[in-house]
Design an enzyme around this catalytic site. Structure first.
Site, PDB file in Angstrom:
ATOM      1  N   SER A 135       0.835  -1.190   0.000  1.00 49.97           N
ATOM      2  CA  SER A 135       0.000   0.000   0.000  1.00 49.97           C
ATOM      3  C   SER A 135       0.881   1.257   0.000  1.00 49.97           C
ATOM      4  CB  SER A 135      -0.966  -0.045   1.191  1.00 49.97           C
ATOM      5  OG  SER A 135      -2.004   0.895   1.041  1.00 49.97           O
ATOM      6  N   HIS A 171      -4.408  -2.002  -4.077  1.00 50.39           N
ATOM      7  CA  HIS A 171      -5.787  -2.373  -3.696  1.00 50.39           C
ATOM      8  C   HIS A 171      -6.751  -2.138  -4.870  1.00 50.39           C
ATOM      9  CE1 HIS A 171      -3.984  -2.411   0.236  1.00 50.39           C
ATOM     10  NE2 HIS A 171      -3.858  -1.108   0.272  1.00 50.39           N
TER      11      HIS A 171
END
Length: 245
Positions: A135, A171
């Site tokens: 991330s 994501h």
């Protein structure tokens, strides 16, 4: 030992649950893949960098336990309330892998630049220490991407470290704003062509070249996103290799 060329493993892969609560974690196979690229042997040295989590002690403890349980030799770089090592570059150069946690990429970039961690990371990368993260810890190595550092809606990041001259969408399959936002930013020219990772997948770069796409989740995908001359977007699934656990 170190990787023979500068190597980044940019992922949407965190830790797996070990079965005894939210902070009881274990490593999935992507971590072993990163260690193998570093030629790290049976007891890889890893520096955990949790700047994006504010160096939260509970998360650091959980990550230490996860790496230690797997036979790794963990250390960490903290910046709160001040750096915990005297020479950041020296500490990073002593590692096989640097693992960068997710969280606020905006805070990570600001603090790294304030303390010179950006330059230290570049030195480690060029020396063959494998840089790995999830991330925010994936986005930071690229030119930019999308972030929820300021809450929703997602906002653009255009001032990341730029070790990799592309945009990045982590994501990509798991958060509904990721795909349309990165498409819009690339289509407008605010970000360069780039890559995206579904949850459970990662991209492996040697230098600035993509050399492998990996997954801990069977069927999850990685993506190449390109702006056509008319400003529309071409998103193509990349061959993604499942890593058996």
């Amino acid at each position: 030992m170190t990787a023979p060329v500068p190597t980044i493993v940019a992922t949407s892969i965190g830790f797996l649950p070990a079965g005894h609560g939210p902070r009881d974690l274990r490593l999935g196979p992507a971590y072993g893949h990163a260690a193998a690229r570093a030629h790290a042997g049976d007891a890889p040295r890893v520096c955990i960098v949790a700047t994006a989590l504010g160096d939260a002690p509970d998360w650091l403890s959980a990550m230490y336990a996860a790496f230690g349980r797997a036979g790794w030799r963990p250390s960490h770089l903290a910046l709160f309330p001040e750096p915990n090592v005297a020479d950041i570059t020296e500490h990073l150069l002593a590692q096989d892998v640097v693992w960068v946690a997710g969280g606020s990429v905006a805070n990570l970039l600001a603090l790294w630049r304030l303390h010179g961690v950006d330059r230290c990371m570049q030195s480690a990368w060029q020396a063959g220490v494998v840089l790995m993260g999830v991330s925010a810890g994936s986005l930071c190595w690229f030119v930019g991407g999308t972030t929820d550092s300021f809450g929703l809606p997602l906002r653009p990041v255009t001032n990341a470290l730029g070790f990799l001259p592309y945009s990045n969408s982590p994501h990509h399959d798991a958060e509904e704003q990721r795909r349309p936002t990165i498409h819009r930013l690339i289509g407008e020219g605010a970000l360069p062509d780039g890559y995206a990772t579904d949850n459970g997948t990662g991209l492996v770069f040697e230098g600035v070249d993509l050399v492998d796409c990996i997954s801990e989740v069977d069927g999850a995908k990685t993506w190449r996103i390109i702006r056509r001359p008319d400003g529309t977007i071409d998103e193509t699934a990349l061959p993604t290799r499942f890593l058996p656990g």
